[in-house]
Design an enzyme around this catalytic site. Structure first.
Site, PDB file in Angstrom:
ATOM      1  N   ASP A   7      25.199  38.629  19.046  1.00 53.35           N
ATOM      2  CA  ASP A   7      26.227  39.344  18.299  1.00 53.35           C
ATOM      3  C   ASP A   7      26.945  38.333  17.401  1.00 53.35           C
ATOM      4  O   ASP A   7      26.889  37.124  17.638  1.00 53.35           O
ATOM      5  CB  ASP A   7      27.189  39.990  19.297  1.00 53.35           C
ATOM      6  N   GLU A   9      30.532  38.968  15.632  1.00 50.80           N
ATOM      7  CA  GLU A   9      31.984  38.956  15.822  1.00 50.80           C
ATOM      8  C   GLU A   9      32.337  38.903  17.305  1.00 50.80           C
ATOM      9  O   GLU A   9      31.808  39.647  18.115  1.00 50.80           O
ATOM     10  CB  GLU A   9      32.598  40.197  15.185  1.00 50.80           C
TER      11      GLU A   9
END
Length: 202
Positions: A7, A9
């Site tokens: 991922d 953020e």
């Protein structure tokens, strides 16, 4: 043959919408995938808030230009890429991600697209495919790769669960408690160690 799916953020860079909320004082935009599991519902909410406050793409990009990777993220990514193939799999948008990719050394990123009108208003958004993160790791597996995944939010859980190994990274307590079967890590050193262990225990 492994590919690590990360991922963006909350794992490598701060939450873009949270940073934008801080700069503008629009507290409604602090809501993220850590709070709302339904991404479509979250994005429609965000776009409505932007319209109500006469904010558009340019204002968000101005904030993004001042965001830097989290402490240690660039070194972590450099070391990881020295021994593994890495794809950042994010529900953010290319219009947001590009300046951040430069600061991270231009890793590969799979994300989505914003539909922006002539007036700078974000009219809508377009996902690459449905269930982007899960679909991405399943496609990589169909191409002959094993995947290792890590993320911090509800929308990361499908790719984490579908992978050979998956890890929560700096997740909120609520998510860690709800999914005690997924190993929760707090440092890049721990994440590197777990990835190496998985790759060595083929």
């Amino acid at each position: 043959m492994f590919i690590v799916c990360l991922d963006l953020e909350g794992v490598l860079v701060p939450e873009i919408w949270v940073e934008f909320a801080k700069e503008t004082g629009i507290n409604e935009l602090k809501r993220t995938t850590r709070d709302e599991p339904d991404y479509d519902k979250l994005m429609k909410y965000r776009l409505n808030v932007l319209k109500e406050n006469s904010m558009g793409l340019k204002e968000i990009q101005d904030t993004i230009s001042r965001i830097n990777p989290m402490d240690g993220a660039k070194n972590f990514l450099d070391e990881l890429r020295s021994f593994a193939q890495v794809i950042i799999v994010s529900d953010t948008f290319y219009q947001f991600a590009q300046p951040l990719m430069k600061k991270l050394g231009y890793p590969t990123i799979f994300c989505n697209n914003l539909i922006v009108g002539d007036n700078n208003q974000i009219d809508d958004y377009q996902m690459r495919v449905e269930n982007t993160k899960y679909t991405t790791v399943k496609a990589l597996q169909a191409a002959g790769f094993q995947t290792i995944a890590s993320g911090d939010s509800y929308n990361d859980l499908p790719m984490i669960k579908a992978s050979k190994a998956g890890f929560l990274f700096r997740s909120p307590e609520e998510i860690r408690q709800a999914y005690p079967d997924i190993k929760a890590l707090e440092t890049y050193e721990e994440l590197l160690e777990e990835i190496k262990k998985t790759m060595n225990n083929k």
